[in-house]
Design a protein around this motif. Sequence first.
Motif, PDB file in Angstrom:
ATOM      1  N   VAL A   1      -2.520   5.330  -2.363  1.00  0.00           N
ATOM      2  CA  VAL A   1      -3.315   6.337  -1.657  1.00  0.00           C
ATOM      3  C   VAL A   1      -2.662   7.679  -1.913  1.00  0.00           C
ATOM      4  O   VAL A   1      -1.545   7.924  -1.445  1.00  0.00           O
ATOM      5  CB  VAL A   1      -3.385   6.035  -0.148  1.00  0.00           C
ATOM      6  CG1 VAL A   1      -4.194   7.094   0.568  1.00  0.00           C
ATOM      7  CG2 VAL A   1      -3.969   4.661   0.092  1.00  0.00           C
ATOM      8  N   ALA A   2      -3.323   8.526  -2.662  1.00  0.00           N
ATOM      9  CA  ALA A   2      -2.766   9.834  -2.998  1.00  0.00           C
ATOM     10  C   ALA A   2      -3.511  10.903  -2.215  1.00  0.00           C
ATOM     11  O   ALA A   2      -4.675  11.212  -2.514  1.00  0.00           O
ATOM     12  CB  ALA A   2      -2.881  10.083  -4.501  1.00  0.00           C
ATOM     13  N   ARG A   3      -2.854  11.425  -1.205  1.00  0.00           N
ATOM     14  CA  ARG A   3      -3.481  12.468  -0.374  1.00  0.00           C
ATOM     15  C   ARG A   3      -2.411  13.458   0.057  1.00  0.00           C
ATOM     16  O   ARG A   3      -1.226  13.118   0.157  1.00  0.00           O
ATOM     17  CB  ARG A   3      -4.129  11.855   0.876  1.00  0.00           C
ATOM     18  CG  ARG A   3      -5.416  11.113   0.579  1.00  0.00           C
ATOM     19  CD  ARG A   3      -5.871  10.292   1.752  1.00  0.00           C
ATOM     20  NE  ARG A   3      -6.036  11.076   2.973  1.00  0.00           N
ATOM     21  CZ  ARG A   3      -6.572  10.595   4.057  1.00  0.00           C
ATOM     22  NH1 ARG A   3      -7.018   9.342   4.098  1.00  0.00           N
ATOM     23  NH2 ARG A   3      -6.685  11.338   5.122  1.00  0.00           N
ATOM     24  N   ASP A   4      -2.846  14.645   0.358  1.00  0.00           N
ATOM     25  CA  ASP A   4      -1.894  15.631   0.863  1.00  0.00           C
ATOM     26  C   ASP A   4      -1.363  15.209   2.233  1.00  0.00           C
ATOM     27  O   ASP A   4      -0.181  15.375   2.527  1.00  0.00           O
ATOM     28  CB  ASP A   4      -2.570  17.002   0.955  1.00  0.00           C
ATOM     29  CG  ASP A   4      -2.792  17.614  -0.424  1.00  0.00           C
ATOM     30  OD1 ASP A   4      -2.081  17.186  -1.359  1.00  0.00           O
ATOM     31  OD2 ASP A   4      -3.673  18.483  -0.560  1.00  0.00           O
ATOM     32  N   ASP A   5      -2.262  14.689   3.051  1.00  0.00           N
ATOM     33  CA  ASP A   5      -1.827  14.231   4.366  1.00  0.00           C
ATOM     34  C   ASP A   5      -1.609  12.717   4.333  1.00  0.00           C
ATOM     35  O   ASP A   5      -2.186  11.966   5.118  1.00  0.00           O
ATOM     36  CB  ASP A   5      -2.858  14.603   5.443  1.00  0.00           C
ATOM     37  CG  ASP A   5      -4.229  14.077   5.088  1.00  0.00           C
ATOM     38  OD1 ASP A   5      -4.446  13.698   3.917  1.00  0.00           O
ATOM     39  OD2 ASP A   5      -5.092  14.015   5.986  1.00  0.00           O
ATOM     40  N   PHE A   6      -0.752  12.307   3.398  1.00  0.00           N
ATOM     41  CA  PHE A   6      -0.540  10.866   3.224  1.00  0.00           C
ATOM     42  C   PHE A   6       0.103  10.243   4.449  1.00  0.00           C
ATOM     43  O   PHE A   6      -0.105   9.076   4.746  1.00  0.00           O
ATOM     44  CB  PHE A   6       0.306  10.611   1.953  1.00  0.00           C
ATOM     45  CG  PHE A   6       1.723  11.075   2.047  1.00  0.00           C
ATOM     46  CD1 PHE A   6       2.728  10.209   2.442  1.00  0.00           C
ATOM     47  CD2 PHE A   6       2.073  12.398   1.714  1.00  0.00           C
ATOM     48  CE1 PHE A   6       4.045  10.640   2.520  1.00  0.00           C
ATOM     49  CE2 PHE A   6       3.380  12.825   1.800  1.00  0.00           C
ATOM     50  CZ  PHE A   6       4.377  11.959   2.201  1.00  0.00           C
TER      51      PHE A   6
ATOM     52  N   VAL B   1       0.882  -1.172   0.000  1.00  0.00           N
ATOM     53  CA  VAL B   1       0.000   0.000   0.000  1.00  0.00           C
ATOM     54  C   VAL B   1       0.921   1.223   0.000  1.00  0.00           C
ATOM     55  O   VAL B   1       1.753   1.380   0.906  1.00  0.00           O
ATOM     56  CB  VAL B   1      -0.918   0.030   1.239  1.00  0.00           C
ATOM     57  CG1 VAL B   1      -1.870   1.199   1.156  1.00  0.00           C
ATOM     58  CG2 VAL B   1      -1.688  -1.260   1.381  1.00  0.00           C
ATOM     59  N   MET B   2       0.762   2.044  -1.007  1.00  0.00           N
ATOM     60  CA  MET B   2       1.640   3.210  -1.134  1.00  0.00           C
ATOM     61  C   MET B   2       0.860   4.482  -0.834  1.00  0.00           C
ATOM     62  O   MET B   2      -0.217   4.711  -1.411  1.00  0.00           O
ATOM     63  CB  MET B   2       2.238   3.265  -2.550  1.00  0.00           C
ATOM     64  CG  MET B   2       3.184   2.112  -2.811  1.00  0.00           C
ATOM     65  SD  MET B   2       4.064   2.309  -4.364  1.00  0.00           S
ATOM     66  CE  MET B   2       2.795   2.070  -5.548  1.00  0.00           C
ATOM     67  N   TYR B   3       1.426   5.284   0.038  1.00  0.00           N
ATOM     68  CA  TYR B   3       0.805   6.548   0.423  1.00  0.00           C
ATOM     69  C   TYR B   3       1.714   7.678  -0.058  1.00  0.00           C
ATOM     70  O   TYR B   3       2.910   7.686   0.241  1.00  0.00           O
ATOM     71  CB  TYR B   3       0.661   6.643   1.944  1.00  0.00           C
ATOM     72  CG  TYR B   3      -0.112   5.494   2.573  1.00  0.00           C
ATOM     73  CD1 TYR B   3       0.538   4.307   2.898  1.00  0.00           C
ATOM     74  CD2 TYR B   3      -1.452   5.610   2.845  1.00  0.00           C
ATOM     75  CE1 TYR B   3      -0.160   3.251   3.466  1.00  0.00           C
ATOM     76  CE2 TYR B   3      -2.151   4.569   3.424  1.00  0.00           C
ATOM     77  CZ  TYR B   3      -1.501   3.399   3.738  1.00  0.00           C
ATOM     78  OH  TYR B   3      -2.179   2.361   4.291  1.00  0.00           O
ATOM     79  N   SER B   4       1.131   8.590  -0.794  1.00  0.00           N
ATOM     80  CA  SER B   4       1.938   9.718  -1.273  1.00  0.00           C
ATOM     81  C   SER B   4       1.019  10.858  -1.695  1.00  0.00           C
ATOM     82  O   SER B   4      -0.216  10.699  -1.715  1.00  0.00           O
ATOM     83  CB  SER B   4       2.818   9.287  -2.455  1.00  0.00           C
ATOM     84  OG  SER B   4       1.985   8.988  -3.543  1.00  0.00           O
ATOM     85  N   LYS B   5       1.659  11.975  -1.994  1.00  0.00           N
ATOM     86  CA  LYS B   5       0.871  13.112  -2.489  1.00  0.00           C
ATOM     87  C   LYS B   5       0.411  12.872  -3.925  1.00  0.00           C
ATOM     88  O   LYS B   5      -0.681  13.260  -4.314  1.00  0.00           O
ATOM     89  CB  LYS B   5       1.701  14.387  -2.414  1.00  0.00           C
ATOM     90  CG  LYS B   5       1.800  14.943  -1.004  1.00  0.00           C
ATOM     91  CD  LYS B   5       2.531  16.269  -1.015  1.00  0.00           C
ATOM     92  CE  LYS B   5       2.651  16.813   0.396  1.00  0.00           C
ATOM     93  NZ  LYS B   5       3.397  18.082   0.412  1.00  0.00           N
ATOM     94  N   ASP B   6       1.296  12.271  -4.713  1.00  0.00           N
ATOM     95  CA  ASP B   6       0.983  12.028  -6.118  1.00  0.00           C
ATOM     96  C   ASP B   6       0.771  10.530  -6.340  1.00  0.00           C
ATOM     97  O   ASP B   6       1.292   9.699  -5.597  1.00  0.00           O
ATOM     98  CB  ASP B   6       2.134  12.524  -7.018  1.00  0.00           C
ATOM     99  CG  ASP B   6       2.428  13.992  -6.745  1.00  0.00           C
ATOM    100  OD1 ASP B   6       1.454  14.756  -6.621  1.00  0.00           O
ATOM    101  OD2 ASP B   6       3.615  14.328  -6.596  1.00  0.00           O
TER     102      ASP B   6
END
Lengths: 201, 414
Positions: free
Chosen positions: B376-381, B360-365
């Motif tokens: 998961v692309a979120r500003d508050d990753f 599971v990858m969390y990032s802004k982009d």
Amino acid sequence: MSVENAPVVDVDEAAIPVEKKMYYRFESNDKKEFRVSELAIQQSETLNRLVEAMGYTSEDVENKPAIAIENIDGKTLKLVFQWCEHHKGEAIPVDDGSVPKIVEIPEFDAKLMDIDNGLLFKLIWAADYLNIVQLLNVSCKKVANMAQGKTPAQLRRVYLLPSDEEDEAAKRAAQEAQDPRAREVEEEFEERKRQGGNSFF
Amino acid sequence: MSESAEKPCDSLALLGDYDYDEKEASPEASEPAHMGINEKTDIEVARASSAEADSEQPGSPVSGPDHSSILLDEKKSDDESKVKSIREDEPMETSSAYRGGPCLSEDSSDDDSDDEDDIRKSPVDRKQNQSPKQELEDEATSAVDINSKLESPKTMDETVGMNYEKVKSDSPEESLDCDYGEKPKSSPLEQPTSPKIDKLMECNSAEKPEKPSSSEPVVQEKPIDPENFDGLLVMSGEDSSSPKQLDDNSVDMPKSHERSKSPEQSKKPLEQPNENLLTVMGQLNLTTDDSEKGSPSLSDMPVDVIALIIERSDYKQQLILRKVSKSLRALVDKLKPACESICFMYFKNSINLVFDEQWVMYSKDVFEGPSEDIAVARDDFEKAAFDDLVSTLKNPRLQLEYFHNVLLCEVVFY
């Protein structure tokens, strides 16, 4: 509709031997009658215990009225008994507590469960009620597979579930409907608390 | 007219319940009446007065005189002298007020005024009027009784009147008059014993049918109240709507009959149970109203079934299900997490969580990775990643075989 006029649905004609096997008669809530073999009934723990307790002989099965299953309709019951006839004689799986549960959906089951969500819901519910473990396994796996590759928002639409905000709003509305004075008292208490008072008195 | 006039009688009845009994027991002295109120408070006075009552009327129904077996002669003589002083002082004050009871049929307005005046007397007046009694009470109030606490100052005023009437009532008619005001309270206690009270009860019931019930002691009301009886039935597990069945089964039916039934039941083990099972099968109606709509919700499923569905999802899917709704989140957190190893990798622009080789990858982009990976692309990753990690580690049923934490701040994914 009378019992005599009710349509008789043969679950699996090919599977009916002419031998001594006993076929129980079940009736759905819409008066559809089904003949199910004793071996197929063993897949359902509920029905198996029921027929054991009744102690029917082959004559009783023919002479006495069909066993009524009042809370399952004919369409769903047909799917259930089709599955039972297909998987009769198979061992009933035992839960070993391992996670994640690895369940393979056989081809026959996949075809059987190729139905709309409403009927799938009823099938799962009937499997749970009649305690057919393997049918419950595969049907739940089918529902779990429906969630694959979907976002939470999409899943809310698939499962018709409310979001957190909607859930909170519904809960608040229910509380207010139950006790309309509760909110006023709470606000009054908060107001007094802000003013420095510790209690109403 | 009668209702307004009855008020003082009711109040008297309420207040002078035990006084009446004492008066019946010892009509000569006013002590017993006073004792009736403070029966428990002042043991010495009670013993003395009860002794008198016993000596004069051995068949009195009052329980107070039973204590008279122990007599303190000195105390008794003192008490008698005080009682005499009360008799002399009280009559003028109380008679006017109390005579209102018997005169109700003649002139209710006067009676009302008298009674109301009596009730409305200021505490100072009461003190003046009751001064002799107050003296008695001062001696008696060494211990505080619950009954005396329950009774208001009005009761004291009225009990003095009742005492006076008891002392004064040499003739049965006068005693009847006095009783008239006192009946409601005394009647339930003395019904079986004294015929006088029966007469009084008849008078009372004719004029005030509702009042006596209100003046009945709470202890007697509860068992008679049908609501309480229904409540008891419900508490005992019986159906309140069918008290007859309770009687038939538990009371009327002899035990031998029950015994005779049991072998019959044992003779037909198959027939009877079969019918029961069939009826049970019919009664177990688990269908929901939503099923009629054609679009059932997952929330309409039994919780056990939803748990089965969650257990058949892989852990990545469970993390998504946690975000669908509050109820699902609560359910997922209760179940055992379907992962045995976690690898936490913190990069400069992203966080990777690996649950049993499921990335599971969390990032802004959004990164383009393997199709089975979740991005998961979120500003508050960072928050999203740590929320998922915390929810996993917080689960008490988690059994990890492997946990690895990697900090690779310099590496940047392209």
